[in-house]
Scaffold this motif. Structure first.
Motif, short mmCIF file in Angstrom:
data_model
loop_
_atom_site.label_atom_id
_atom_site.label_comp_id
_atom_site.label_asym_id
_atom_site.label_seq_id
_atom_site.Cartn_x
_atom_site.Cartn_y
_atom_site.Cartn_z
N ASN A 130 -8.47 10.00 -5.13
CA ASN A 130 -9.27 11.18 -4.83
C ASN A 130 -8.43 12.13 -4.00
O ASN A 130 -7.93 11.75 -2.94
CB ASN A 130 -10.54 10.79 -4.08
CG ASN A 130 -11.43 11.98 -3.81
OD1 ASN A 130 -11.56 12.87 -4.63
ND2 ASN A 130 -12.04 12.00 -2.64
N ASN A 131 -8.26 13.35 -4.51
CA ASN A 131 -7.47 14.36 -3.82
C ASN A 131 -6.05 13.85 -3.52
O ASN A 131 -5.50 14.11 -2.44
CB ASN A 131 -8.18 14.83 -2.55
CG ASN A 131 -7.65 16.16 -2.06
OD1 ASN A 131 -7.14 16.97 -2.84
ND2 ASN A 131 -7.74 16.39 -0.76
N GLY A 132 -5.49 13.10 -4.46
CA GLY A 132 -4.12 12.62 -4.32
C GLY A 132 -3.94 11.43 -3.40
O GLY A 132 -2.81 11.03 -3.12
N THR A 178 1.50 9.91 -5.01
CA THR A 178 1.98 11.22 -4.55
C THR A 178 3.02 11.80 -5.50
O THR A 178 2.93 12.97 -5.88
CB THR A 178 2.56 11.09 -3.12
OG1 THR A 178 1.54 10.57 -2.25
CG2 THR A 178 3.06 12.42 -2.61
N GLU A 179 3.99 10.99 -5.89
CA GLU A 179 5.05 11.47 -6.78
C GLU A 179 4.53 11.81 -8.18
O GLU A 179 5.11 12.66 -8.85
CB GLU A 179 6.18 10.43 -6.85
CG GLU A 179 6.96 10.35 -5.55
CD GLU A 179 8.02 9.26 -5.55
OE1 GLU A 179 8.11 8.48 -6.53
OE2 GLU A 179 8.75 9.17 -4.54
N SER A 180 3.44 11.18 -8.59
CA SER A 180 2.86 11.47 -9.91
C SER A 180 2.15 12.81 -9.93
O SER A 180 1.89 13.36 -11.00
CB SER A 180 1.87 10.37 -10.31
OG SER A 180 0.64 10.51 -9.59
N LYS A 181 1.78 13.31 -8.77
CA LYS A 181 1.02 14.55 -8.60
C LYS A 181 -0.40 14.45 -9.19
O LYS A 181 -1.06 15.46 -9.39
CB LYS A 181 1.77 15.74 -9.19
CG LYS A 181 3.13 15.97 -8.51
CD LYS A 181 3.72 17.29 -8.88
CE LYS A 181 5.09 17.57 -8.36
NZ LYS A 181 5.61 16.98 -7.21
N ILE A 182 -0.86 13.23 -9.43
CA ILE A 182 -2.24 13.03 -9.90
C ILE A 182 -3.17 13.22 -8.71
O ILE A 182 -2.99 12.59 -7.66
CB ILE A 182 -2.41 11.63 -10.52
CG1 ILE A 182 -1.62 11.54 -11.82
CG2 ILE A 182 -3.89 11.31 -10.74
CD1 ILE A 182 -1.61 10.16 -12.46
N THR A 225 0.82 -1.21 0.00
CA THR A 225 0.00 0.00 0.00
C THR A 225 0.85 1.26 0.00
O THR A 225 0.60 2.19 -0.78
CB THR A 225 -0.94 0.02 1.23
OG1 THR A 225 -1.61 -1.23 1.31
CG2 THR A 225 -1.94 1.15 1.13
N ASP A 226 1.86 1.32 0.86
CA ASP A 226 2.70 2.52 0.95
C ASP A 226 3.42 2.80 -0.37
O ASP A 226 3.55 3.96 -0.77
CB ASP A 226 3.70 2.41 2.08
CG ASP A 226 3.05 2.48 3.46
OD1 ASP A 226 1.89 2.91 3.56
OD2 ASP A 226 3.72 2.09 4.44
N GLU A 227 3.90 1.74 -1.04
CA GLU A 227 4.58 1.92 -2.32
C GLU A 227 3.62 2.49 -3.38
O GLU A 227 4.01 3.34 -4.17
CB GLU A 227 5.18 0.60 -2.82
CG GLU A 227 6.39 0.16 -2.04
CD GLU A 227 6.06 -0.68 -0.80
OE1 GLU A 227 4.88 -0.72 -0.38
OE2 GLU A 227 6.98 -1.27 -0.25
N ILE A 228 2.38 2.03 -3.33
CA ILE A 228 1.38 2.52 -4.30
C ILE A 228 1.05 3.98 -4.00
O ILE A 228 0.99 4.81 -4.91
CB ILE A 228 0.11 1.65 -4.28
CG1 ILE A 228 0.44 0.16 -4.44
CG2 ILE A 228 -0.87 2.12 -5.35
CD1 ILE A 228 1.26 -0.22 -5.63
#
Length: 133
Positions: free
Chosen positions: A101-103, A27-31, A19-22
């Motif tokens: 949703n909201n990053g 987060t790093e994608s900024k999506i 989960t943390d890796e996903i």
């Protein structure tokens, strides 16, 4: 965006929480809005979403998989002797999709994403596909 990840599994059968890796990939994608697909390209491993609060859930799931798909059946014909691992992986499935949703991953309070090893230990990989929208 496509991200390849790898892991070394240490047991014959185990669930590894990723989960943390996903979430880090999200987060790093900024999506901020979209979906993430987590895919396993192996026939004796899979991806699932299940409870991550009580480790006995994973212990019980592994035990029950072994009860339903035992390793030593004389009728199994697969030469590698890992028919049970193929059955378990097919039952779990090769991928999961989660809404962003909201990053943040929109997982339930007790949910985590797991890489499921059924024929280890092995060097394994999985793919994260991030889709904005």
């Amino acid at each position: 965006m496509l991200i390849q990840k790898s892991l070394e599994t240490s047991k014959h059968t185990n669930f590894y929480e990723i989960t943390d890796e996903i979430q880090t990939a999200v987060t790093e994608s900024k999506i901020k809005e979209g979906v993430v697909i987590v895919y396993c390209p192996h026939t004796t491993a899979g991806i699932t979403i299940n409870e991550n609060a009580d480790p006995d859930v994973v212990t019980d799931m592994i035990r029950r998989f072994d009860e339903v798909y035992p390793w030593n059946l004389d009728k199994d014909r697969h030469l590698e002797g890992n028919t049970a691992a193929h059955m378990k992986a097919s039952t779990v499935g090769a991928s999961e999709m989660v809404i962003i949703n909201n990053g943040k991953l929109t997982l339930g309070t007790w949910q985590g994403i797991y890489f499921c090893e059924f024929d280890g230990p092995r060097h394994r990989s999985y793919t994260i596909k991030l889709i904005a929208g």
